[in-house]
Enzyme design. Structure first.
Site, short mmCIF file in Angstrom:
data_model
loop_
_atom_site.label_atom_id
_atom_site.label_comp_id
_atom_site.label_asym_id
_atom_site.label_seq_id
_atom_site.Cartn_x
_atom_site.Cartn_y
_atom_site.Cartn_z
N THR A 1 116.90 91.90 155.28
CA THR A 1 116.27 91.46 156.52
C THR A 1 117.00 90.25 157.06
O THR A 1 117.17 89.24 156.37
CB THR A 1 114.78 91.13 156.26
N TYR B 1 115.25 89.27 151.06
CA TYR B 1 115.41 88.06 151.85
C TYR B 1 116.51 87.29 151.12
O TYR B 1 116.31 86.86 149.98
CB TYR B 1 114.12 87.23 151.86
N LYS C 1 118.11 95.05 158.43
CA LYS C 1 116.85 95.08 159.19
C LYS C 1 116.83 93.98 160.24
O LYS C 1 117.15 92.83 159.93
CB LYS C 1 115.67 94.90 158.22
N SER D 1 108.84 94.30 149.65
CA SER D 1 109.36 92.98 150.04
C SER D 1 109.84 92.15 148.86
O SER D 1 109.40 92.34 147.72
CB SER D 1 108.24 92.21 150.76
N HIS E 1 110.44 92.75 163.80
CA HIS E 1 109.56 92.16 162.79
C HIS E 1 108.10 92.19 163.26
O HIS E 1 107.31 91.29 162.98
CB HIS E 1 110.00 90.72 162.50
C1 LIG Z 1 101.90 90.14 157.22
C2 LIG Z 1 103.29 90.66 157.39
C3 LIG Z 1 104.27 90.31 156.46
C4 LIG Z 1 105.56 90.80 156.60
N1 LIG Z 1 106.49 90.51 155.63
C5 LIG Z 1 107.74 91.02 155.74
C6 LIG Z 1 108.67 90.82 154.69
O1 LIG Z 1 108.37 90.25 153.66
N2 LIG Z 1 109.92 91.31 154.88
C7 LIG Z 1 110.29 91.97 156.02
O2 LIG Z 1 111.44 92.38 156.15
N3 LIG Z 1 109.39 92.20 157.00
C8 LIG Z 1 108.14 91.75 156.88
N4 LIG Z 1 107.23 92.02 157.86
C9 LIG Z 1 107.62 92.84 159.02
C10 LIG Z 1 107.40 94.32 158.74
O3 LIG Z 1 108.30 94.80 157.79
C11 LIG Z 1 107.56 95.17 160.01
O4 LIG Z 1 108.81 94.89 160.59
C12 LIG Z 1 106.45 94.97 161.03
O5 LIG Z 1 105.22 94.73 160.41
C13 LIG Z 1 106.34 96.20 161.90
O6 LIG Z 1 105.46 95.98 162.91
P1 LIG Z 1 103.93 96.50 162.90
O7 LIG Z 1 103.19 95.59 162.00
O8 LIG Z 1 103.60 96.34 164.34
O9 LIG Z 1 103.90 97.93 162.45
C14 LIG Z 1 105.91 91.60 157.71
C15 LIG Z 1 104.91 91.97 158.62
C16 LIG Z 1 103.61 91.52 158.46
C17 LIG Z 1 102.57 91.98 159.44
#
Ligand SMILES: Cc1cc2nc3c(=O)[nH]c(=O)nc-3n(C[C@H](O)[C@H](O)[C@H](O)COP(=O)(O)O)c2cc1C
Length: 387
Positions: free
Chosen positions: A179, A153, A261, A129, A285
């Protein structure tokens, strides 16, 4: 050739000497173990989602509406789970999705480094990230031979965006994932109730604070005045003005493979394709941004519109069985978010590696016992709709 299911046998063999698995073997077990270790506010930040959390719960539940046809006498004793992506061969179809606070999910406060070490140990690539506790260069140095991807981002300061991409290229990342679904933060009742957000407390901003362009915008350095630097971050985060008209600019940022994304609609896939991107990343997400529909329900339409272009998928994958179903529905690679995040909390790189091994062993056994030797043999014809 070794099968990933050998991990299964290894556990039973260790059991003969009284040795139990070092970490839980299920998603639920790992999540429960992490819940005991994490600060409750951070726990809610990771576990929670948008609104009533119907979307994030639906992401996982929707996998149960698909079943797998067992095929017998199929000669699937040895499986091949390798995939091809952007001219490279990967040993598994899994990847670790970007988690912006994973840096603070490990007691060392260097969770991003632990993720990179898990990637190095497992061969499972990580998408790192923008929101890291350690600068992207330090994380890349721990990836070993496993390629890493950098998730952007897009800040509303274009020079800063360009600086991030230049740094990612110089650090050796194998692709850029932009994203699109987080140009503003979703409605997250758990975090609102705590009135807390890690980044506003100055956490996970190492990429900004170490960036020459970001620093050039400040009167005092982040070391001298972290509060003002954090406000500057808040003002630059997000890009409400980004539209399809900006895709040529994004495409022009790099010659590395570029993925978008958050794409869930076939028309958006076509626009992305026309704009020259290299891959689609279908995701809602993890249900954290906006209420939509279970992400897996979007996948077939996205795959059809993407045609030959690779499609990465995440959101709601909780087991090796889910991985197999996402592959059968056409995903080129399947991402997990929270499952490896909890692994980082429970056991750092070893915990995440263990979670990946469990998912891979279960996916491998599910394929083998159901008679599928390769990922190519998994198609929508391998699935049956269940009520
Ligand atoms: C705590 C947390 C922080 C996240 N931070 C980002 C991020 O910084 N950038 C991003 O593109 N997606 C972020 N995501 C989304 C994840 O990349 C991903 O799409 C998502 O967690 C997938 O779903 P799952 O947790 O059910 O496996 C985040 C998800 C969580 C749980």
């Amino acid at each position: 050739m070794a099968n990933f299911s050998d991990f299964n046998l290894g556990i039973y063999l260790s059991g003969l000497s009284g040795v139990k698995p070092p970490f839980p073997v299920t998603y639920e077990g790992m999540a429960a173990a992490a819940a005991e270790k994490l600060d409750p506010v951070l726990l809610d930040y990771v576990a929670g989602g948008a609104g009533d959390e119907y979307t994030q719960n639906g992401n996982s539940e929707a996998f149960r509406r698909w079943g797998i046809y067992p095929r017998m006498l199929a000669g699937a004793a040895e499986r091949d789970l390798t995939i091809e992506l952007f001219g490279r061969t990967y040993p598994t179809p899994l990847f670790m999705a970007p988690i912006g606070v994973v840096g603070i999910m490990h007691e060392s406060q260097h969770g991003d480094i632990e993720v990179a070490r898990a990637a190095a140990a497992s061969g499972v690539p990580a998408v790192i990230s923008t929101l890291m506790q350690d600068p992207m260069e330090d994380v890349a140095a721990e990836l070993g031979d496993t390629p890493g991807f950098y998730q952007l981002y897009t800040p509303n300061d274009r020079e800063l965006a360009e600086s991030f991409v230049r740094r990612a290229e110089a650090a050796g990342y194998a692709g850029i994932v932009v994203t699109l679904d987080t140009w503003s933060l979703g409605w997250r009742p758990r975090d609102l109730q705590h009135a807390a957000m890690p980044q506003l407390q100055g956490k996970c901003l190492a990429n900004y604070f170490s960036d020459p362009v970001f620093r050039s915008r400040l009167e005092k350095s982040p070391e001298e005045d972290p509060g003002t630097a954090t406000i500057a971050w808040a003002l630059t985060f997000g890009s409400p003005a980004l539209s399809w008209d900006d895709l040529p600019w994004l495409r022009g940022l790099t010659d590395l493979p570029l993925l978008l994304k958050g794409i869930c609609h076939p028309d958006d896939v076509r626009r992305a394709k026309d704009g020259g991107v290299d891959g689609i990343y279908c995701s809602n997400h993890g249900g954290r941004q906006a209420a939509s529909a279970p992400a897996i329900d979007f996948l077939p339409g996205v795959v059809a519109a993407a045609d030959e272009m690779p499609v990465l998928f995440d959101s709601g994958v909780r087991s090796g069985v889910d991985v197999v179903k996402a592959l059968a529905l056409g995903a080129t690679a399947v991402g997990i978010g929270r499952p490896y995040g909890w692994g980082i909390t429970v056991g750092g790189a070893a915990g995440a590696h263990h979670m990946l091994q469990c998912l891979l062993a279960e996916a491998d056994l599910t394929m083998g016992l159901n008679g599928y030797r390769t990922i190519a043999e998994l198609t929508t014809e391998s699935l049956v709709r269940t009520p």
